[in-house]
Design an enzyme around this catalytic site. Structure first.
Site, short mmCIF file in Angstrom:
data_model
loop_
_atom_site.label_atom_id
_atom_site.label_comp_id
_atom_site.label_asym_id
_atom_site.label_seq_id
_atom_site.Cartn_x
_atom_site.Cartn_y
_atom_site.Cartn_z
N CYS A 41 4.87 -10.08 1.22
CA CYS A 41 5.32 -10.28 -0.36
C CYS A 41 6.17 -9.22 -1.30
O CYS A 41 6.55 -9.42 -1.98
CB CYS A 41 4.14 -11.50 -1.24
SG CYS A 41 3.68 -13.31 -0.05
N GLY A 93 -11.91 -4.98 -6.17
CA GLY A 93 -12.88 -4.99 -5.91
C GLY A 93 -13.97 -2.82 -6.75
O GLY A 93 -15.03 -3.28 -6.29
N CYS A 142 -3.72 -12.34 -2.29
CA CYS A 142 -2.70 -11.71 -2.33
C CYS A 142 -2.07 -12.90 -3.71
O CYS A 142 -2.55 -14.38 -2.91
CB CYS A 142 -1.51 -11.84 -1.84
SG CYS A 142 0.17 -12.05 -1.97
N GLU A 145 -11.47 5.45 -11.70
CA GLU A 145 -9.74 6.26 -12.37
C GLU A 145 -9.67 7.36 -11.55
O GLU A 145 -9.44 7.75 -12.28
CB GLU A 145 -9.85 4.79 -13.18
CG GLU A 145 -10.06 3.35 -13.90
CD GLU A 145 -9.06 2.26 -12.72
OE1 GLU A 145 -8.64 3.41 -12.31
OE2 GLU A 145 -9.98 1.91 -12.81
N LEU A 205 0.40 3.09 -16.06
CA LEU A 205 0.90 2.63 -17.20
C LEU A 205 -0.57 1.58 -17.02
O LEU A 205 -0.44 0.69 -16.57
CB LEU A 205 2.05 1.37 -17.15
CG LEU A 205 2.07 0.05 -18.06
CD1 LEU A 205 2.26 0.74 -19.29
CD2 LEU A 205 3.22 -0.44 -17.91
#
Length: 187
Positions: free
Chosen positions: A184, A25, A149, A93, A170
Site C-alpha cells: 500500500c 506497540g 495497515c 524513542e 516531525l
C-alpha cells in the site's frame, strides 16, 4: 528475562531492542518489560528524548495511554551520568538520540546493565532511522513489532506521513502518520 550472575558472581548485561513502525506497540512493550523489572525489585532508570512531549513531559506514554515515569534528556551521554548503580535502563524513542547512544548502550551492557531500547527502525520514507541500525547490529535480543495497515489490513512496517512536511523528524500521531504495508505504501 532477568540478570543472572555468572560463576564469578558478576552481573552480565545485554541490549534488547524493540523496533517497528508507529502504532506497532513498541512503547507498550517497553513499558510492559519495565513494569516487570519493577515487580522484581530491580533498580531501573528510564529515559526519553526531551523533544518528545506529545503525551507528557516526564512520562513515557504509549498510544494506548499506558505510562511510566521517565527522565527526559537532551543527549545520550547524560544517561551514563544518571544511570549509576542500576540493574536496568529503559530508553524510548531511540531514533531521536545522537549517534553516541550506541556507545552508551554498549558501555552500560559491559557494566552489567540490562538495556532495553525502543524505537522506529525506519523513517516515514522507509529508510533506516538515526542510530537504530547500529543499535540493532549490537543488540543481543531484537523484537520487531508490526502495526496493521490502515488500507488493507495486512501487517504494516512503514510509518507513512500524511503531510508534505519535509524534515525527517516531525512529532505526530494519527493526525500526521498512518501505518501502511509495503504494498500500500508503494501504490
Amino acid at each position: 528475562m532477568f540478570i543472572e550472575p555468572n560463576i564469578t558472581g558478576e552481573r552480565r548485561g545485554w541490549i534488547e531492542v524493540i523496533c517497528g513502525s508507529m502504532f506497532s506497540g513498541k512503547t507498550e512493550e517497553l513499558i510492559r518489560r519495565l513494569k516487570r523489572v519493577k515487580i522484581a525489585n530491580l533498580k531501573v532508570e528510564i529515559f526519553k528524548p526531551a523533544i518528545d512531549v506529545r503525551y507528557h513531559e516526564m512520562q513515557v506514554v504509549s498510544h494506548d495511554s499506558n505510562a511510566i515515569l521517565s527522565t527526559p534528556i537532551e543527549n545520550s551521554q547524560t544517561i551514563l551520568l544518571l544511570a549509576q548503580d542500576v540493574d536496568v535502563v529503559g530508553i524510548d524513542e531511540a531514533q531521536f538520540f545522537d549517534e553516541e547512544i550506541i556507545h552508551v548502550c554498549e558501555t552500560l551492557a559491559v557494566r552489567g546493565v540490562r538495556v532495553i531500547v525502543a524505537g522506529l527502525d525506519m523513517d516515514f520514507l522507509g529508510k533506516p532511522f538515526g542510530p537504530m541500525p547500529q543499535l540493532l547490529a549490537i543488540a543481543d535480543y531484537i523484537t520487531k513489532l508490526h502495526a496493521i495497515c490502515v488500507k488493507c489490513g495486512n501487517i504494516a512496517n512503514i510509518s507513512h506521513r500524511k503531510t508534505t512536511q519535509g524534515s525527517q523528524v516531525l512529532l505526530g500521531e494519527k493526525d500526521v502518520y498512518e501505518p501502511l504495508c509495503r504494498h500500500c505504501y508503494h501504490l
